[in-house]
Motif scaffolding. Sequence first.
Motif, short mmCIF file in Angstrom:
data_model
loop_
_atom_site.label_atom_id
_atom_site.label_comp_id
_atom_site.label_asym_id
_atom_site.label_seq_id
_atom_site.Cartn_x
_atom_site.Cartn_y
_atom_site.Cartn_z
N UNK A 41 0.79 -1.22 0.00
CA UNK A 41 0.00 0.00 0.00
C UNK A 41 0.81 1.27 0.00
N UNK A 42 2.03 1.22 -0.59
CA UNK A 42 2.90 2.39 -0.56
C UNK A 42 2.71 3.33 -1.74
N UNK A 43 1.60 3.18 -2.46
CA UNK A 43 1.37 4.06 -3.61
C UNK A 43 1.33 5.52 -3.17
N UNK A 44 0.91 5.75 -1.93
CA UNK A 44 0.85 7.12 -1.42
C UNK A 44 2.18 7.62 -0.89
N UNK A 45 3.21 6.77 -0.93
CA UNK A 45 4.54 7.19 -0.53
C UNK A 45 4.82 7.12 0.95
N UNK A 46 3.94 6.45 1.72
CA UNK A 46 4.19 6.30 3.15
C UNK A 46 4.01 4.86 3.58
N UNK A 47 4.72 4.48 4.64
CA UNK A 47 4.56 3.16 5.24
C UNK A 47 3.28 3.17 6.06
N UNK A 48 2.45 2.15 5.88
CA UNK A 48 1.20 2.07 6.63
C UNK A 48 1.49 1.74 8.10
N UNK A 49 0.70 2.28 9.03
CA UNK A 49 0.94 2.03 10.46
C UNK A 49 0.99 0.55 10.80
N UNK A 50 0.07 -0.23 10.22
CA UNK A 50 0.04 -1.66 10.53
C UNK A 50 1.27 -2.38 10.00
N UNK A 163 3.15 -6.38 -8.45
CA UNK A 163 1.86 -7.01 -8.18
C UNK A 163 0.81 -5.96 -7.82
N UNK A 164 1.15 -5.07 -6.90
CA UNK A 164 0.18 -4.07 -6.46
C UNK A 164 -0.19 -3.08 -7.56
N UNK A 165 0.79 -2.76 -8.40
CA UNK A 165 0.54 -1.80 -9.48
C UNK A 165 0.08 -2.47 -10.77
N UNK A 166 -0.07 -3.81 -10.70
CA UNK A 166 -0.62 -4.60 -11.82
C UNK A 166 0.16 -4.37 -13.12
N UNK A 167 1.48 -4.52 -13.02
CA UNK A 167 2.31 -4.37 -14.21
C UNK A 167 2.04 -5.54 -15.17
N UNK A 168 1.94 -5.23 -16.46
CA UNK A 168 1.80 -6.27 -17.48
C UNK A 168 3.18 -6.83 -17.82
N UNK A 169 3.20 -7.96 -18.54
CA UNK A 169 4.48 -8.52 -18.96
C UNK A 169 5.24 -7.54 -19.84
N UNK A 250 3.89 -16.10 0.02
CA UNK A 250 4.51 -15.51 -1.17
C UNK A 250 3.72 -15.81 -2.43
N UNK A 251 2.66 -16.59 -2.33
CA UNK A 251 1.96 -17.07 -3.51
C UNK A 251 1.34 -15.96 -4.35
N UNK A 252 0.95 -14.86 -3.73
CA UNK A 252 0.31 -13.78 -4.50
C UNK A 252 1.30 -12.96 -5.32
N UNK A 253 2.54 -12.87 -4.87
CA UNK A 253 3.51 -12.02 -5.57
C UNK A 253 4.51 -12.79 -6.42
#
Length: 306
Positions: A41-50, A163-169, A250-253
């Motif tokens: 969730x770092x798209x906003x440029x910050x580390x999330x509290x959790x 993965x989070x930014x859904x990059x294509x091949x 690790x299966x999702x990434x």
Amino acid sequence: MLIAGLDIGSNSCRYTLVHWQKNQGLRVVEQDLATTRLGKGMAGGILLPEAIERTVEAITGFVERARQKGAEKILGVATAAVREAANGQELLDRLVPLSAEITCIDGQREGWYSWLGAVQGLGLEKGDGVMVIDSGGGSTEFSWLEAGQLKAISLKIGAVRATEEKWSLAEIDDFLAKGIASIPVKPEKVILVGGTATTLGAMELQLEKYQPSLVHGLKLSAQQVAAWARRLRELNLEERKQLPGLQPARADIIPAGASILAAATHQLGTEQVWLSETDLLYGQIYIYIQEQLKYDEKGPVKWDFS
């Protein structure tokens, strides 16, 4: 002497405890990993509290274990997620009470540490012609020797980020091509390090229980790397979680991570790669022995959990 190493990555935190004796290399007596997803969730440029809380908890636990085992020195590095986040210092400040030497390193130093950890950890006599690719959660480093000088570039592409930014091949290929075009040498030997790389080795060996000594030094063809990338993209999440050698966390990434390594090896034109369990986590320990203990340790890394 017992030395502990910590690595705070975008996907996981890692810990190793090694016994060092002159001329005998590093003997690993304990190691562990916690999937903390610091870069999530770092798209906003910050580390999330959790994410910060998960990471502080993991590192605190590792430091306590190291001290209970009698570690005389505890070293640590933070990489892409911390150096890119606007609040990265907040995490480092939370770790100060642990009294461990934890620093945030830039991408070039990350590449240097990975190269040193891989080359010396594998016991290679010479590093000429060797390129190390360290693909993590948030970045991928390429490091090599050029005219006797260690060089490195760091690209903002990794398994969690892609993965989070859904990059294509196509996007992965294009991004890597631009970065690799700036590398002025053609490697004779390519070593892959990082969680994606060692996971490919564990899956190739179908390891029900991970054994670093079996993965360390394993050779894969570029075709095998590409085949794993294709297969992982074709399987759904639940199917991937059932694969021997793949940690469910690790299966999702892993499809994105494997695709990055497949594209990189293809673009470099290498036919075979080596896998190394040792990377920047061990590179920082070799650096400490050289710079602080004034000894140029050339011995490899071995595992002994007895």
